[in-house]
Design a protein around this motif. Structure first.
Motif, PDB file in Angstrom:
ATOM      1  N   GLN A 186     -84.845  45.612   7.188  1.00 28.71           N
ATOM      2  CA  GLN A 186     -85.192  44.841   8.381  1.00 28.71           C
ATOM      3  C   GLN A 186     -84.819  43.376   8.204  1.00 28.71           C
ATOM      4  O   GLN A 186     -84.846  42.862   7.084  1.00 28.71           O
ATOM      5  CB  GLN A 186     -86.686  44.944   8.680  1.00 28.71           C
ATOM      6  CG  GLN A 186     -87.567  44.293   7.627  1.00 28.71           C
ATOM      7  CD  GLN A 186     -89.042  44.523   7.871  1.00 28.71           C
ATOM      8  OE1 GLN A 186     -89.428  45.540   8.423  1.00 28.71           O
ATOM      9  NE2 GLN A 186     -89.865  43.581   7.456  1.00 28.71           N
ATOM     10  N   PRO A 187     -84.487  42.710   9.312  1.00 28.39           N
ATOM     11  CA  PRO A 187     -84.333  41.248   9.243  1.00 28.39           C
ATOM     12  C   PRO A 187     -85.722  40.620   9.179  1.00 28.39           C
ATOM     13  O   PRO A 187     -86.708  41.216   9.643  1.00 28.39           O
ATOM     14  CB  PRO A 187     -83.631  40.894  10.555  1.00 28.39           C
ATOM     15  CG  PRO A 187     -83.869  42.038  11.462  1.00 28.39           C
ATOM     16  CD  PRO A 187     -84.167  43.250  10.617  1.00 28.39           C
ATOM     17  N   GLN A 188     -85.794  39.459   8.581  1.00 26.47           N
ATOM     18  CA  GLN A 188     -87.068  38.749   8.463  1.00 26.47           C
ATOM     19  C   GLN A 188     -86.861  37.301   8.871  1.00 26.47           C
ATOM     20  O   GLN A 188     -85.791  36.743   8.624  1.00 26.47           O
ATOM     21  CB  GLN A 188     -87.571  38.755   7.010  1.00 26.47           C
ATOM     22  CG  GLN A 188     -87.706  40.111   6.393  1.00 26.47           C
ATOM     23  CD  GLN A 188     -88.210  40.035   4.960  1.00 26.47           C
ATOM     24  OE1 GLN A 188     -89.218  40.633   4.669  1.00 26.47           O
ATOM     25  NE2 GLN A 188     -87.533  39.330   4.080  1.00 26.47           N
ATOM     26  N   THR A 189     -87.860  36.704   9.440  1.00 23.44           N
ATOM     27  CA  THR A 189     -87.843  35.272   9.703  1.00 23.44           C
ATOM     28  C   THR A 189     -88.971  34.662   8.889  1.00 23.44           C
ATOM     29  O   THR A 189     -90.142  34.995   9.089  1.00 23.44           O
ATOM     30  CB  THR A 189     -88.022  34.967  11.203  1.00 23.44           C
ATOM     31  OG1 THR A 189     -86.968  35.616  11.926  1.00 23.44           O
ATOM     32  CG2 THR A 189     -87.958  33.471  11.460  1.00 23.44           C
ATOM     33  N   LEU A 221     -86.206  30.430   8.730  1.00 19.68           N
ATOM     34  CA  LEU A 221     -85.011  30.914   8.038  1.00 19.68           C
ATOM     35  C   LEU A 221     -84.953  32.426   8.183  1.00 19.68           C
ATOM     36  O   LEU A 221     -85.957  33.106   7.991  1.00 19.68           O
ATOM     37  CB  LEU A 221     -85.078  30.585   6.536  1.00 19.68           C
ATOM     38  CG  LEU A 221     -85.160  29.120   6.150  1.00 19.68           C
ATOM     39  CD1 LEU A 221     -85.771  28.952   4.777  1.00 19.68           C
ATOM     40  CD2 LEU A 221     -83.767  28.528   6.168  1.00 19.68           C
ATOM     41  N   VAL A 222     -83.773  32.944   8.461  1.00 14.23           N
ATOM     42  CA  VAL A 222     -83.581  34.387   8.557  1.00 14.23           C
ATOM     43  C   VAL A 222     -83.036  34.902   7.234  1.00 14.23           C
ATOM     44  O   VAL A 222     -82.156  34.288   6.615  1.00 14.23           O
ATOM     45  CB  VAL A 222     -82.594  34.733   9.701  1.00 14.23           C
ATOM     46  CG1 VAL A 222     -82.219  36.211   9.676  1.00 14.23           C
ATOM     47  CG2 VAL A 222     -83.196  34.356  11.038  1.00 14.23           C
ATOM     48  N   ASN A 223     -83.583  36.026   6.782  1.00 12.94           N
ATOM     49  CA  ASN A 223     -83.000  36.767   5.677  1.00 12.94           C
ATOM     50  C   ASN A 223     -83.225  38.248   5.937  1.00 12.94           C
ATOM     51  O   ASN A 223     -83.721  38.623   6.989  1.00 12.94           O
ATOM     52  CB  ASN A 223     -83.509  36.289   4.307  1.00 12.94           C
ATOM     53  CG  ASN A 223     -84.926  36.704   3.988  1.00 12.94           C
ATOM     54  OD1 ASN A 223     -85.559  37.500   4.674  1.00 12.94           O
ATOM     55  ND2 ASN A 223     -85.461  36.144   2.920  1.00 12.94           N
ATOM     56  N   TYR A 224     -82.834  39.082   4.986  1.00 14.23           N
ATOM     57  CA  TYR A 224     -82.865  40.527   5.203  1.00 14.23           C
ATOM     58  C   TYR A 224     -83.515  41.241   4.036  1.00 14.23           C
ATOM     59  O   TYR A 224     -83.107  41.059   2.887  1.00 14.23           O
ATOM     60  CB  TYR A 224     -81.437  41.067   5.387  1.00 14.23           C
ATOM     61  CG  TYR A 224     -80.741  40.394   6.537  1.00 14.23           C
ATOM     62  CD1 TYR A 224     -80.916  40.857   7.841  1.00 14.23           C
ATOM     63  CD2 TYR A 224     -79.955  39.272   6.332  1.00 14.23           C
ATOM     64  CE1 TYR A 224     -80.306  40.224   8.904  1.00 14.23           C
ATOM     65  CE2 TYR A 224     -79.343  38.623   7.392  1.00 14.23           C
ATOM     66  CZ  TYR A 224     -79.527  39.104   8.670  1.00 14.23           C
ATOM     67  OH  TYR A 224     -78.937  38.466   9.735  1.00 14.23           O
TER      68      TYR A 224
END
Length: 168
Positions: free
Chosen positions: A136-139, A147-150
């Motif tokens: 899932q993508p995460q903020t 910041l967005v990461n995965y």
């Protein structure tokens, strides 16, 4: 290139490598405000102490070329790949791949069946090429900045070093 285990004397060069890498390599995917929240220069002293402790507890490897630290990576004993950074001037030379391969080998040796990580936008394609699947993508929020990461995971086949073929 050699890959060796972390020593406390490595902390200053790897923290410097982290800041330089984030602020140069990751700037194609994140704004300056996001980079400053991710790796603020004012945090260097506290990061030296915090990272020394966590890197001691984790399985941590250093990549060197001609006695220069060009990359590092670490994983918790439970299989969370925490950090993977390669010097800005040594990108694309197989350093990250070698570090991840070493950690995955250790994970198999420990009997782990998967390894997970939280990959930046920049690192996501690298991990996908190495068999990691996005969960899932995460903020995340750091210092009031999003910041967005995965969240990514790789299922590890058993280490079959004895050469026997699997039957079934």
């Amino acid at each position: 290139m050699i890959i060796r285990t972390y020593q406390d004397s490595d902390i200053q060069p790897i923290v410097s490598l982290f800041y330089e890498t984030v602020h140069t390599v990751n700037k194609r995917d994140y704004t300056q405000k996001q980079l400053d929240a991710w790796a603020p220069q004012a945090e260097v002293a506290s990061k030296l102490a915090a990272w020394t402790e966590s890197l001691r507890r984790h399985i941590t490897y250093i990549a060197e070329i001609d006695d220069v630290i060009v990359g590092f990576s670490d994983m918790t004993p439970a299989g969370h790949l925490d950090r993977l950074y390669v010097h800005k001037e040594f990108q694309g030379q197989g350093i990250a791949s070698a570090l991840v391969k070493r950690l995955e080998s250790d994970a198999r040796r420990l009997g782990l069946t998967e390894i997970d990580t939280e990959a930046s936008i920049t690192a996501k394609p690298f991990f996908q090429r190495h068999g990691y699947q996005m969960i899932q993508p995460q903020t995340l929020e750091r210092r009031g900045v999003q910041l967005v990461n995965y969240k990514m995971i790789k299922h590890l086949p058993p280490d079959n070093r004895d050469g026997e073929a699997a039957s079934g």
